[in-house]
Design a protein around this motif. Sequence first.
Motif, PDB file in Angstrom:
ATOM      1  N   MET A  72      53.164  38.291  31.772  1.00 23.00           N
ATOM      2  CA  MET A  72      54.115  37.311  31.242  1.00 23.00           C
ATOM      3  C   MET A  72      54.015  35.999  32.006  1.00 23.00           C
ATOM      4  O   MET A  72      54.092  34.913  31.412  1.00 23.00           O
ATOM      5  N   GLU A  73      53.846  36.089  33.331  1.00 24.39           N
ATOM      6  CA  GLU A  73      53.714  34.875  34.141  1.00 24.39           C
ATOM      7  C   GLU A  73      52.463  34.100  33.738  1.00 24.39           C
ATOM      8  O   GLU A  73      52.485  32.866  33.650  1.00 24.39           O
ATOM      9  N   ILE A  74      51.357  34.841  33.521  1.00 22.66           N
ATOM     10  CA  ILE A  74      50.106  34.189  33.110  1.00 22.66           C
ATOM     11  C   ILE A  74      50.283  33.527  31.756  1.00 22.66           C
ATOM     12  O   ILE A  74      49.830  32.393  31.527  1.00 22.66           O
ATOM     13  N   SER A  75      50.958  34.232  30.846  1.00 25.98           N
ATOM     14  CA  SER A  75      51.192  33.693  29.509  1.00 25.98           C
ATOM     15  C   SER A  75      52.052  32.435  29.558  1.00 25.98           C
ATOM     16  O   SER A  75      51.767  31.439  28.888  1.00 25.98           O
ATOM     17  N   GLN A  76      53.117  32.486  30.371  1.00 22.83           N
ATOM     18  CA  GLN A  76      53.989  31.322  30.508  1.00 22.83           C
ATOM     19  C   GLN A  76      53.244  30.141  31.124  1.00 22.83           C
ATOM     20  O   GLN A  76      53.427  28.990  30.703  1.00 22.83           O
ATOM     21  N   GLU A  77      52.422  30.440  32.113  1.00 23.13           N
ATOM     22  CA  GLU A  77      51.646  29.376  32.750  1.00 23.13           C
ATOM     23  C   GLU A  77      50.670  28.761  31.762  1.00 23.13           C
ATOM     24  O   GLU A  77      50.488  27.535  31.718  1.00 23.13           O
ATOM     25  N   PHE A  78      50.046  29.617  30.944  1.00 21.74           N
ATOM     26  CA  PHE A  78      49.111  29.120  29.941  1.00 21.74           C
ATOM     27  C   PHE A  78      49.821  28.217  28.932  1.00 21.74           C
ATOM     28  O   PHE A  78      49.336  27.134  28.586  1.00 21.74           O
ATOM     29  N   ASN A  79      51.004  28.685  28.451  1.00 24.78           N
ATOM     30  CA  ASN A  79      51.769  27.890  27.487  1.00 24.78           C
ATOM     31  C   ASN A  79      52.199  26.557  28.082  1.00 24.78           C
ATOM     32  O   ASN A  79      52.160  25.518  27.415  1.00 24.78           O
ATOM     33  N   SER A  80      52.605  26.616  29.362  1.00 25.89           N
ATOM     34  CA  SER A  80      53.031  25.386  30.037  1.00 25.89           C
ATOM     35  C   SER A  80      51.866  24.401  30.154  1.00 25.89           C
ATOM     36  O   SER A  80      52.013  23.207  29.870  1.00 25.89           O
ATOM     37  N   ARG A  81      50.714  24.930  30.557  1.00 19.69           N
ATOM     38  CA  ARG A  81      49.545  24.054  30.689  1.00 19.69           C
ATOM     39  C   ARG A  81      49.075  23.537  29.330  1.00 19.69           C
ATOM     40  O   ARG A  81      48.609  22.409  29.218  1.00 19.69           O
ATOM     41  N   VAL A 141      38.505  23.016  28.063  1.00 16.10           N
ATOM     42  CA  VAL A 141      39.311  23.435  29.216  1.00 16.10           C
ATOM     43  C   VAL A 141      40.299  24.530  28.798  1.00 16.10           C
ATOM     44  O   VAL A 141      40.485  25.531  29.492  1.00 16.10           O
ATOM     45  N   GLY A 142      40.958  24.319  27.646  1.00 13.75           N
ATOM     46  CA  GLY A 142      41.906  25.313  27.144  1.00 13.75           C
ATOM     47  C   GLY A 142      41.231  26.649  26.864  1.00 13.75           C
ATOM     48  O   GLY A 142      41.773  27.711  27.170  1.00 13.75           O
ATOM     49  N   ALA A 143      40.025  26.580  26.271  1.00 10.62           N
ATOM     50  CA  ALA A 143      39.293  27.817  25.963  1.00 10.62           C
ATOM     51  C   ALA A 143      38.892  28.544  27.244  1.00 10.62           C
ATOM     52  O   ALA A 143      38.985  29.784  27.325  1.00 10.62           O
ATOM     53  N   LEU A 144      38.468  27.778  28.262  1.00  8.40           N
ATOM     54  CA  LEU A 144      38.096  28.389  29.540  1.00  8.40           C
ATOM     55  C   LEU A 144      39.298  29.034  30.206  1.00  8.40           C
ATOM     56  O   LEU A 144      39.204  30.126  30.778  1.00  8.40           O
ATOM     57  N   PHE A 145      40.446  28.361  30.150  1.00  8.20           N
ATOM     58  CA  PHE A 145      41.661  28.920  30.755  1.00  8.20           C
ATOM     59  C   PHE A 145      42.079  30.203  30.053  1.00  8.20           C
ATOM     60  O   PHE A 145      42.480  31.187  30.680  1.00  8.20           O
ATOM     61  N   MET A 146      41.955  30.200  28.714  1.00  7.01           N
ATOM     62  CA  MET A 146      42.290  31.413  27.952  1.00  7.01           C
ATOM     63  C   MET A 146      41.350  32.550  28.333  1.00  7.01           C
ATOM     64  O   MET A 146      41.764  33.704  28.467  1.00  7.01           O
ATOM     65  N   LEU A 147      40.071  32.232  28.533  1.00  6.45           N
ATOM     66  CA  LEU A 147      39.098  33.245  28.927  1.00  6.45           C
ATOM     67  C   LEU A 147      39.450  33.828  30.290  1.00  6.45           C
ATOM     68  O   LEU A 147      39.364  35.041  30.500  1.00  6.45           O
ATOM     69  N   ILE A 148      39.885  32.952  31.210  1.00 10.63           N
ATOM     70  CA  ILE A 148      40.296  33.416  32.543  1.00 10.63           C
ATOM     71  C   ILE A 148      41.494  34.353  32.438  1.00 10.63           C
ATOM     72  O   ILE A 148      41.562  35.386  33.108  1.00 10.63           O
ATOM     73  N   CYS A 149      42.446  33.990  31.575  1.00  8.58           N
ATOM     74  CA  CYS A 149      43.632  34.838  31.374  1.00  8.58           C
ATOM     75  C   CYS A 149      43.226  36.216  30.869  1.00  8.58           C
ATOM     76  O   CYS A 149      43.738  37.242  31.330  1.00  8.58           O
ATOM     77  N   LEU A 153      40.345  37.710  31.279  1.00  4.94           N
ATOM     78  CA  LEU A 153      39.656  38.428  32.352  1.00  4.94           C
ATOM     79  C   LEU A 153      40.647  38.996  33.359  1.00  4.94           C
ATOM     80  O   LEU A 153      40.470  40.111  33.864  1.00  4.94           O
ATOM     81  N   VAL A 154      41.694  38.226  33.665  1.00  5.33           N
ATOM     82  CA  VAL A 154      42.728  38.704  34.595  1.00  5.33           C
ATOM     83  C   VAL A 154      43.437  39.922  34.026  1.00  5.33           C
ATOM     84  O   VAL A 154      43.669  40.917  34.716  1.00  5.33           O
ATOM     85  N   ILE A 155      43.781  39.849  32.742  1.00  7.44           N
ATOM     86  CA  ILE A 155      44.461  40.986  32.090  1.00  7.44           C
ATOM     87  C   ILE A 155      43.556  42.215  32.093  1.00  7.44           C
ATOM     88  O   ILE A 155      43.991  43.335  32.386  1.00  7.44           O
ATOM     89  N   LEU A 156      42.277  42.023  31.782  1.00  4.73           N
ATOM     90  CA  LEU A 156      41.333  43.143  31.794  1.00  4.73           C
ATOM     91  C   LEU A 156      41.196  43.739  33.190  1.00  4.73           C
ATOM     92  O   LEU A 156      41.050  44.961  33.348  1.00  4.73           O
ATOM     93  N   PHE A 157      41.274  42.881  34.209  1.00  4.39           N
ATOM     94  CA  PHE A 157      41.210  43.366  35.589  1.00  4.39           C
ATOM     95  C   PHE A 157      42.374  44.290  35.903  1.00  4.39           C
ATOM     96  O   PHE A 157      42.209  45.354  36.491  1.00  4.39           O
ATOM     97  N   PHE A 158      43.577  43.865  35.495  1.00  4.93           N
ATOM     98  CA  PHE A 158      44.761  44.697  35.749  1.00  4.93           C
ATOM     99  C   PHE A 158      44.668  46.016  34.991  1.00  4.93           C
ATOM    100  O   PHE A 158      45.070  47.070  35.491  1.00  4.93           O
ATOM    101  N   VAL A 159      44.154  45.968  33.757  1.00  4.25           N
ATOM    102  CA  VAL A 159      43.996  47.202  32.972  1.00  4.25           C
ATOM    103  C   VAL A 159      42.999  48.139  33.664  1.00  4.25           C
ATOM    104  O   VAL A 159      43.223  49.351  33.774  1.00  4.25           O
ATOM    105  N   TYR A 160      41.905  47.572  34.167  1.00  3.39           N
ATOM    106  CA  TYR A 160      40.896  48.377  34.865  1.00  3.39           C
ATOM    107  C   TYR A 160      41.463  48.971  36.148  1.00  3.39           C
ATOM    108  O   TYR A 160      41.240  50.149  36.461  1.00  3.39           O
TER     109      TYR A 160
END
Length: 222
Positions: free
Chosen positions: A119-128, A163-171, A173-180
């Motif tokens: 949720m924090e990542i999502s909020q940060e993405f929306n804010s950015r 930039v937006g697409a790269l940030f979304m890709l990072i998000c 990857l982070v989510i996939l990391f937590f799932v892994y």
Amino acid sequence: MASLHFAMGDIKTAENYLVESYALNKLMGNQRYLILNLSNLGELNGMPGGDLTKAKAYFDEAIGLAVKMKSKEGLESIYSGMSEIYAGRNKFKDAYEYLKISLAYKDSIYGESKQTKIMEISQEFNSRHMQDSLTIKEQELKLSNSNVDAANLKAAKSTWQLVGALFMLICILVILFFVYKNSKNQKKINALLQDKNEEINHQKLEIEEKNHELTDSINYAK
């Protein structure tokens, strides 16, 4: 002070300090420290040679407070301590049950932490994203006012979109990391549970073999 006396082997004095600390925290209404006091008293009395019934009473009171406070961290710690105490008393069945409860609370805590992080990542993405949108609009206005070529405006948009697409890709990857990571932890937990099952089954086989040997000896004596 309780820890110091416990390390010195003075169990009775350590217990007295914990009881005094419990009374003081109860007077001050400090619920979290009450849970810690009761859990420590349970572990202290649950040691080999201690009063297991008294230890269970302390643990039960600590569980009641933790449930009242909705403290999953407290419940996870209490049941983990109970599992260790009962294992030390060779009560492996009870130890296994308490371990399962402890791991269940641990999984729940990790799940909530992971959800909060997402949720924090999502909020940060929306804010950015909003900030980027405002920045683009400001740039468009400046480019329009200064009669900048439309091709430059399109290039600026493309850059921000990248930039937006790269940030979304990072998000992602982070989510996939937590799932892994969660999957990896689950495998460790399953392995631990399997080891406990094997240990209990081994104990059961030993008991059955001893009973069989005892029966054979009795029959032979007759």
